[in-house]
Design a protein around this motif. Structure first.
Motif, short mmCIF file in Angstrom:
data_model
loop_
_atom_site.label_atom_id
_atom_site.label_comp_id
_atom_site.label_asym_id
_atom_site.label_seq_id
_atom_site.Cartn_x
_atom_site.Cartn_y
_atom_site.Cartn_z
N TRP A 1 0.23 -6.82 4.84
CA TRP A 1 -0.24 -5.44 4.98
C TRP A 1 -1.18 -5.07 3.83
O TRP A 1 -2.27 -4.55 4.05
N ARG A 2 -0.75 -5.36 2.61
CA ARG A 2 -1.59 -5.06 1.44
C ARG A 2 -2.87 -5.90 1.48
O ARG A 2 -3.96 -5.38 1.23
N ILE B 1 5.54 -4.57 -1.53
CA ILE B 1 4.30 -4.84 -0.80
C ILE B 1 3.32 -5.72 -1.57
O ILE B 1 2.26 -6.08 -1.05
N ARG C 1 2.80 1.42 6.27
CA ARG C 1 3.37 0.75 5.10
C ARG C 1 4.76 0.20 5.41
O ARG C 1 5.65 0.93 5.86
N PRO D 1 -3.42 -0.74 -2.18
CA PRO D 1 -2.36 0.28 -2.24
C PRO D 1 -1.49 0.17 -3.50
O PRO D 1 -0.69 1.08 -3.76
#
Length: 117
Positions: free
Chosen positions: A104-105, A99, A94, A115
């Motif tokens: 990444w998400r 985010i 993370r 997430p």
């Protein structure tokens, strides 16, 4: 695969995949979904722009979520294990900050895990 093993895989998969089938289907249609992940093979037409590994996994997850437990195959359980491993590994990476609109998400969402939920 033994019944106790399949039960554990299903539990871990249900914990890792927190998006519904419909949420995941809708997500996979977005430009954001297609913008992340490791590039896959070229399309059949040979024009490039292959589907990412995560996007392809998301489509497979949708198929798995549509099945009844008794219809799951050994290959489905193998993919479910792969999803659990990816969500756990990637989840530990993370980034700091917001985010919400992060790659990444988006990558995790391709694998059925949001997430932000």
């Amino acid at each position: 695969m033994a019944d106790t093993d399949t039960q554990q895989v299903r539990r871990e998969f249900q914990d890792a995949v927190n998006m519904t089938r419909r949420e995941l289907e809708k997500w996979l249609q977005t430009d954001e979904s297609r913008s992340v992940g490791q590039a896959g093979e070229s399309t059949k037409s040979g024009t490039g722009g292959g589907e990412s590994t995560g996007h392809r996994s998301g489509r497979r997850i949708v198929d798995i979520l549509e099945k009844k437990v008794d219809d799951l195959t050994d290959a489905d359980y193998e993919h479910m294990n792969k999803v659990v491993g990816y969500v756990h590994r990637h989840g530990k990476q993370r980034p700091s900050g917001d985010i919400t609109a992060s790659r990444w998400r988006y990558s995790l969402m391709n694998w059925g895990h949001d997430p932000c939920k």
